[in-house]
Enzyme design. Sequence first.
Site, PDB file in Angstrom:
ATOM      1  N   CYS A 135       0.791  -1.233   0.000  1.00 29.39           N
ATOM      2  CA  CYS A 135       0.000   0.000   0.000  1.00 29.39           C
ATOM      3  C   CYS A 135       0.820   1.278   0.000  1.00 29.39           C
ATOM      4  O   CYS A 135       0.789   2.036  -0.965  1.00 29.39           O
ATOM      5  CB  CYS A 135      -0.924   0.016   1.219  1.00 29.39           C
ATOM      6  SG  CYS A 135      -2.161  -1.272   1.151  1.00 29.39           S
TER       7      CYS A 135
HETATM    8  N1  LIG Z   1      -2.522  -5.879   1.907  1.00 33.69           N
HETATM    9  C1  LIG Z   1      -2.967  -4.802   2.504  1.00 33.69           C
HETATM   10  O1  LIG Z   1      -2.580  -4.536   3.632  1.00 33.69           O
HETATM   11  C2  LIG Z   1      -3.997  -3.892   1.839  1.00 33.69           C
HETATM   12  C3  LIG Z   1      -4.634  -2.948   2.642  1.00 33.69           C
HETATM   13  C4  LIG Z   1      -5.595  -2.123   2.077  1.00 33.69           C
HETATM   14  C5  LIG Z   1      -5.850  -2.211   0.709  1.00 33.69           C
HETATM   15  N2  LIG Z   1      -5.182  -3.103  -0.067  1.00 33.69           N
HETATM   16  C6  LIG Z   1      -5.538  -3.162  -1.492  1.00 33.69           C
HETATM   17  O2  LIG Z   1      -6.374  -4.294  -1.729  1.00 33.69           O
HETATM   18  C7  LIG Z   1      -6.106  -4.865  -3.006  1.00 33.69           C
HETATM   19  C8  LIG Z   1      -5.738  -6.336  -2.841  1.00 33.69           C
HETATM   20  O3  LIG Z   1      -4.543  -6.426  -2.077  1.00 33.69           O
HETATM   21  P1  LIG Z   1      -4.078  -7.748  -1.351  1.00 33.69           P
HETATM   22  O4  LIG Z   1      -2.987  -7.355  -0.430  1.00 33.69           O
HETATM   23  O5  LIG Z   1      -5.250  -8.505  -0.818  1.00 33.69           O
HETATM   24  O6  LIG Z   1      -3.479  -8.572  -2.621  1.00 33.69           O
HETATM   25  P2  LIG Z   1      -3.055 -10.105  -2.666  1.00 33.69           P
HETATM   26  O7  LIG Z   1      -2.038 -10.209  -3.724  1.00 33.69           O
HETATM   27  O8  LIG Z   1      -2.786 -10.620  -1.293  1.00 33.69           O
HETATM   28  O9  LIG Z   1      -4.386 -10.834  -3.158  1.00 33.69           O
HETATM   29  C9  LIG Z   1      -4.940 -10.653  -4.399  1.00 33.69           C
HETATM   30  C10 LIG Z   1      -5.576 -11.953  -4.859  1.00 33.69           C
HETATM   31  O10 LIG Z   1      -6.221 -11.704  -6.100  1.00 33.69           O
HETATM   32  C11 LIG Z   1      -6.056 -12.854  -6.921  1.00 33.69           C
HETATM   33  N3  LIG Z   1      -6.300 -12.439  -8.304  1.00 33.69           N
HETATM   34  C12 LIG Z   1      -5.512 -11.733  -9.141  1.00 33.69           C
HETATM   35  N4  LIG Z   1      -6.148 -11.509 -10.299  1.00 33.69           N
HETATM   36  C13 LIG Z   1      -7.357 -12.077 -10.208  1.00 33.69           C
HETATM   37  C14 LIG Z   1      -8.466 -12.191 -11.075  1.00 33.69           C
HETATM   38  N5  LIG Z   1      -8.464 -11.635 -12.287  1.00 33.69           N
HETATM   39  N6  LIG Z   1      -9.548 -12.863 -10.641  1.00 33.69           N
HETATM   40  C15 LIG Z   1      -9.569 -13.432  -9.401  1.00 33.69           C
HETATM   41  N7  LIG Z   1      -8.561 -13.358  -8.543  1.00 33.69           N
HETATM   42  C16 LIG Z   1      -7.469 -12.690  -8.939  1.00 33.69           C
HETATM   43  C17 LIG Z   1      -4.655 -13.326  -6.599  1.00 33.69           C
HETATM   44  O11 LIG Z   1      -4.473 -14.691  -6.936  1.00 33.69           O
HETATM   45  C18 LIG Z   1      -4.577 -13.078  -5.096  1.00 33.69           C
HETATM   46  O12 LIG Z   1      -4.988 -14.206  -4.358  1.00 33.69           O
HETATM   47  C19 LIG Z   1      -4.996  -4.016  -3.611  1.00 33.69           C
HETATM   48  O13 LIG Z   1      -5.576  -3.029  -4.420  1.00 33.69           O
HETATM   49  C20 LIG Z   1      -4.351  -3.373  -2.403  1.00 33.69           C
HETATM   50  O14 LIG Z   1      -3.739  -2.139  -2.727  1.00 33.69           O
HETATM   51  C21 LIG Z   1      -4.268  -3.974   0.480  1.00 33.69           C
END
Ligand SMILES: NC(=O)c1ccc[n+]([C@@H]2O[C@H](COP(=O)([O-])OP(=O)(O)OC[C@H]3O[C@@H](n4cnc5c(N)ncnc54)[C@H](O)[C@@H]3O)[C@@H](O)[C@H]2O)c1
Length: 435
Positions: A273
């Site tokens: 993030c």
């Molecule tokens: N990790 C954090 O602390 C956090 C906090 C707030 C916001 N975010 C935001 O949330 C979003 C997700 O982050 P995250 O950390 O959970 O990511 P992550 O990489 O842990 O998880 C994303 C998941 O999406 C899946 N994926 C990718 N493309 C896909 C598709 N087309 N269809 C279905 N599944 C698909 C991946 O296999 C993965 O399991 C991002 O935009 C991030 O900026 C993350």
Amino acid sequence: MILNELKKKAQDGSLRIGVVGLGYVGLPLAVQFAAKGISVTGIDITQGKVDRINAGDNYILDVDSKVLAECVKKGTLKATSDYSVIRDLDAISICVPTPLRKTGDPDISFILAARDEILKYAHPGLLIVLESTTYPGTTDELMVPAFEEKGLKVGKDVFIAFSPERVDPGNEKYGTHNTPKVIGGSTPACMEVAQAVYGLVIEHIVPVTSTQAAEMVKLLENTFRSINIGLVNELAIMCKILGVDVWEVIRAASTKPFGFMPFYPGPGLGGHCIPIDPIYLSWKLKTLKYRARFIELADDINTKMPDYVTERVAEALNERGKAVKGKKILVMGVAYKRDIDDVRESPSLDIIELFIKRGASVEYYDPFIAEVETANHRHKSVPFTPAQLKTYDAAVICTDHRVVDYDMLADNVPLVFDARNATAKLGQRDNIVKL
Ligand SMILES: NC(=O)c1ccc[n+]([C@@H]2O[C@H](COP(=O)([O-])OP(=O)(O)OC[C@H]3O[C@@H](n4cnc5c(N)ncnc54)[C@H](O)[C@@H]3O)[C@@H](O)[C@H]2O)c1
């Protein structure tokens, strides 16, 4: 009519929810709904994750493994890689990654891929909420027109909203359910439906008047952190020049009961993030011919911290008559922050590579991460024992995990560079150098 039906389903709990992307954000959200007895189907393109969830096997530290296993056993949580399940769903939250491309521009290809799959099976009476962090305008520019082109009127047939995820990995007090949730609907009806659905599991909803405002809220929150960390990182550099202890300064400033919020310097920014989200905002503004100067400056300072730390360690070794080349260096902690198992964008990975480039032999220890890949090398965490520690010329504390015995570290390694103030309790020691 469609609106009322959807709201009724939300009220009586018969709603069927889908979560696209079962990572750090999606899985806790899915489990939150499922634990309330609501039927949840997680959709992920990574078959390994789908299989683990269906086997009741948790892989996210913030998720309670017992709760997840119970939900799977009861049948309220299941996972698939097949988007056609959307035909039977009422609401979908999209939690796919939003990284940067190698060029430094936003990579929204994951959002577009998810949107296109959802479009194939979208039907009247479906709520679609984008949770992935992205630049202001994404929801209204990329989501809404695509559904309308398919003949689904937004606000009447389908409902679209943006609601940023605020999860703070490792936070024991605030999880998905008790972190207030900001929601912006594409239309007032979209807002109404999204509020009813999220209200099932989230204690406090904060409505805003547009999807753009909701997108901007998330970027303000993370830009605020990036800029303040950039400021305090520069303060650390200034304090070193002035011969002042930055940690003492911050500790004393923090006693002011109003108008000051402490941020702490470190070896650089990490995670999915803080280093990335502000760039989404500055990129968008660049397309509108405006330069987001605070963001660029903070990014510049923060991304140079690994070089600064490496240089300071080299300097400290030099003062002890040693060169970096040929020395054995231990990097303490590769997770991007304390007590978690996430290495995404971790500055430790850069620091390892920087020392290798300077001719050092580098190993790491992290109680949360057994193996790690840096730009050009694979590494395994070494044992944390006095005998092992005695083999190093220097240790660099990049992450201050609470379970680590820093006393033992300082007792056995001739030089400890502490970029996190993890050794604060040990007091002044000749072999400890602080950022
Ligand atoms: N990790 C954090 O602390 C956090 C906090 C707030 C916001 N975010 C935001 O949330 C979003 C997700 O982050 P995250 O950390 O959970 O990511 P992550 O990489 O842990 O998880 C994303 C998941 O999406 C899946 N994926 C990718 N493309 C896909 C598709 N087309 N269809 C279905 N599944 C698909 C991946 O296999 C993965 O399991 C991002 O935009 C991030 O900026 C993350």
